[in-house]
Design a protein around this motif. Structure first.
Motif, short mmCIF file in Angstrom:
data_model
loop_
_atom_site.label_atom_id
_atom_site.label_comp_id
_atom_site.label_asym_id
_atom_site.label_seq_id
_atom_site.Cartn_x
_atom_site.Cartn_y
_atom_site.Cartn_z
N SER A 76 56.28 -6.34 26.38
CA SER A 76 55.84 -6.40 24.99
C SER A 76 54.41 -6.93 24.95
O SER A 76 53.99 -7.65 25.86
CB SER A 76 56.77 -7.29 24.15
N ARG A 77 53.70 -6.58 23.89
CA ARG A 77 52.32 -7.05 23.76
C ARG A 77 52.02 -7.40 22.31
O ARG A 77 52.25 -6.60 21.41
CB ARG A 77 51.33 -5.99 24.24
N ILE A 78 51.53 -8.62 22.11
CA ILE A 78 50.95 -9.01 20.83
C ILE A 78 49.46 -9.19 21.08
O ILE A 78 49.04 -10.07 21.83
CB ILE A 78 51.56 -10.32 20.30
N LYS A 79 48.65 -8.33 20.49
CA LYS A 79 47.23 -8.29 20.82
C LYS A 79 46.49 -9.53 20.33
O LYS A 79 46.85 -10.13 19.31
CB LYS A 79 46.58 -7.05 20.21
N ALA A 80 45.47 -9.89 21.09
CA ALA A 80 44.59 -10.98 20.69
C ALA A 80 43.94 -10.63 19.35
O ALA A 80 43.60 -9.47 19.07
CB ALA A 80 43.52 -11.21 21.74
#
Length: 497
Positions: free
Chosen positions: A71-75
């Motif tokens: 999973s990725r939560i963007k900066a």
């Protein structure tokens, strides 16, 4: 109350085992396909999910592959620092949403990183392994004894090992901490990052140490919380928790004695201890009936152990023991929320998956045969009996918990990882941690020559981000982690909070 599985019913500790440490070549980057995350909390946070393809066997990169869910939560703020991976421990814990759970503690630091969660191979959404259909959950008889309970535990461990081998013989040798570290590097490459930053707790801390050893040039800012002695076997690590658990019981008993008007378990710590002992002794021969269940002495010990991990759980454990005393006397009409929650945990449908996940990595790590678990059940029985004098409450549990690894038929493909490097690492540990002991963390600290240690003088398993879990925060530890992840400079020396 927060509990951890499979630590609750397996061993709750991990190990880094001496052996060769050749690093694999960096895998080529792949084109990731991002989509909405199936997890509701991740979706609400704006995360995206994808799969990274990795070799089942890194020595045969052209062969069978495994899909690793990430999973990725963007900066959201600049300048972007890079990627921050995390692992919640176990072993056997899925971590797709782990960095989301750390976000409140990270605060503004989280905005500078792409937060990357992942489920280790064979767990969660990463092609999970199932070991066939488990037998119906059993209950101790109306009458039992310590030997009968021990023999029952042996059969359960043997059954799980045999089912895993029958259904997954080709996969089991590839479930290991070293391959999990290689998968982390594959995630890094797939995301196009030159290095990765990392936060891991418990087994996740040990995984982070292995990564620094195998891929030192690709380690950016590494934080590990609640780690273990890299020279000890898994069974040895579990045995070492007996005396810290007894000390935690003394500490809890003194607290309960000060609240006798509420819990009625004893006016002194000795009286409280005696109350617990009476329940244990009776349960060892006549399991305690509660709400359609019969609770053996082994399960009572498990409940005590899990509840003693954090000092904030003193009231909950006192209420649970009060219910057990009443049930043992035949006067409990309905279990309170604390005992009901524990019974729900022990009878939950997720239990089998948790046990399987823990066994995969405990038994798949090399060095000693199956992670150092003795093969002969007599060893466990002898150690149980020998421990009773000095560790009456917890000695039988930590010495007699026989893991499926004792009957594991799969042979690890490689040895473990001998730790010894000067990669910068920030370590955290609670002084009175009774799940993974403080002296073990000091042993790893010495081998990680570039590390700094933050020690919190509390009874806890895990130091960072406690406030976000509803526990008492350790501000100086939280600040040390966030300062390091933000600025990249380790403290000039070790810190005691």
């Amino acid at each position: 109350m927060r509990f951890t599985l499979p630590a609750a019913l397996a061993v709750g500790v991990s190990t880094l085992i001496a052996g060769p440490t050749p690093a694999a070549a960096s895998p080529p980057a792949e084109q990731l396909v991002w989509r909405s995350c199936p997890d509701e909390d991740l979706a609400k946070a704006g995360a995206q999910c994808a799969e990274v393809t990795v070799p089942l066997d890194y020595s045969a990169p052209g062969g069978r592959t495994v899909k690793i869910a990430i999973s990725r939560i963007k900066a959201t703020a600049g300048p972007k620092r890079g990627i921050l991976l995390g692992n919640p421990g176990g072993p056997g814990g899925a971590g797709l949403g782990y960095l989301l759970s750390l976000r409140p503690a990270l605060g503004a630091v989280a905005d500078q990183y792409d937060l990357i969660g992942f489920d280790p191979r064979f767990l969660g959404e990463s092609q999970p392994i199932s070991c066939g259909t488990p037998p119906p959950p059993g209950q101790p008889g109306v009458r039992t004894n310590p030997r009968k309970d021990f023999d029952s535990a042996i059969e359960s461990a043997r059954d799980l090992a045999e089912r895993c081998h029958e259904t997954n013989a080709a996969l089991l040798p590839h479930a290991s901490t070293r391959n999990a570290a290689r998968d982390m590097d594959a995630i890094r490459a797939a995301l196009g990052a030159g290095k990765l930053s990392y936060f891991g707790t418990s087994y996740g801390a040990d995984l982070g140490a292995v990564f620094t050893q195998m891929f030192p040039a690709r380690a950016d800012r590494i934080v590990i919380d609640s780690s273990t002695d890299p020279a000890a076997s898994q069974y040895e690590l579990f045995q070492r928790t007996g005396r810290p658990l007894e000390r935690a019981m003394d500490e809890w008993a003194a607290w309960v004695a000060g609240h006798h008007s509420t819990y009625r378990l004893g006016r002194t710590a000795t009286e409280v201890r005696d109350t617990v002992w009476r329940v244990l002794k009776h349960a060892g021969h006549t399991p305690i009936p509660v709400d359609g269940n019969r609770i053996s002495a082994h399960v009572v010990r498990l409940m005590l152990k899990q509840s003693l991990h954090n000092q904030e759980h003193n009231p909950a454990l006192a209420a649970l023991v009060r219910d057990l005393v009443a049930a043992d006397a035949g006067t409990l009409t309905k279990p309170g929320p604390e005992l009901a929650a524990m019974l729900g945990l022990l009878t939950s449908p997720e239990l089998e998956a948790s046990l399987v996940g823990g066994a995969l990595f405990m038994c798949g790590d090399g060095g000693w045969p199956a992670g150092g678990w003795p093969k002969n059940p007599r060893t466990y029985w002898h150690n149980m009996q020998r421990s009773r004098a000095a560790e009456p409450v917890f000695g039988p549990y930590v010495n007699g918990m026989i893991a499926p690894c004792a009957f594991w038929k799969s042979t690890p493909r490689e040895g473990g990882t001998a730790i010894g490097n000067n990669v910068p690492v920030l370590m955290l540990h609670a002084l009175r941690d009774n799940n993974v002991t403080y002296d073990g963390a000091l042993a790893l600290h010495r081998r990680l020559a570039g590390s700094r240690m933050v020690t919190a003088d509390i009874r806890s398993h895990g130091v960072y981000g406690r406030g976000a879990e509803g526990l008492t925060a350790v501000p100086c530890a939280d600040e040390a982690v966030n300062d390091y992840l933000r600025g990249g400079a380790l403290p000039t020396g070790d810190i005691t909070c």
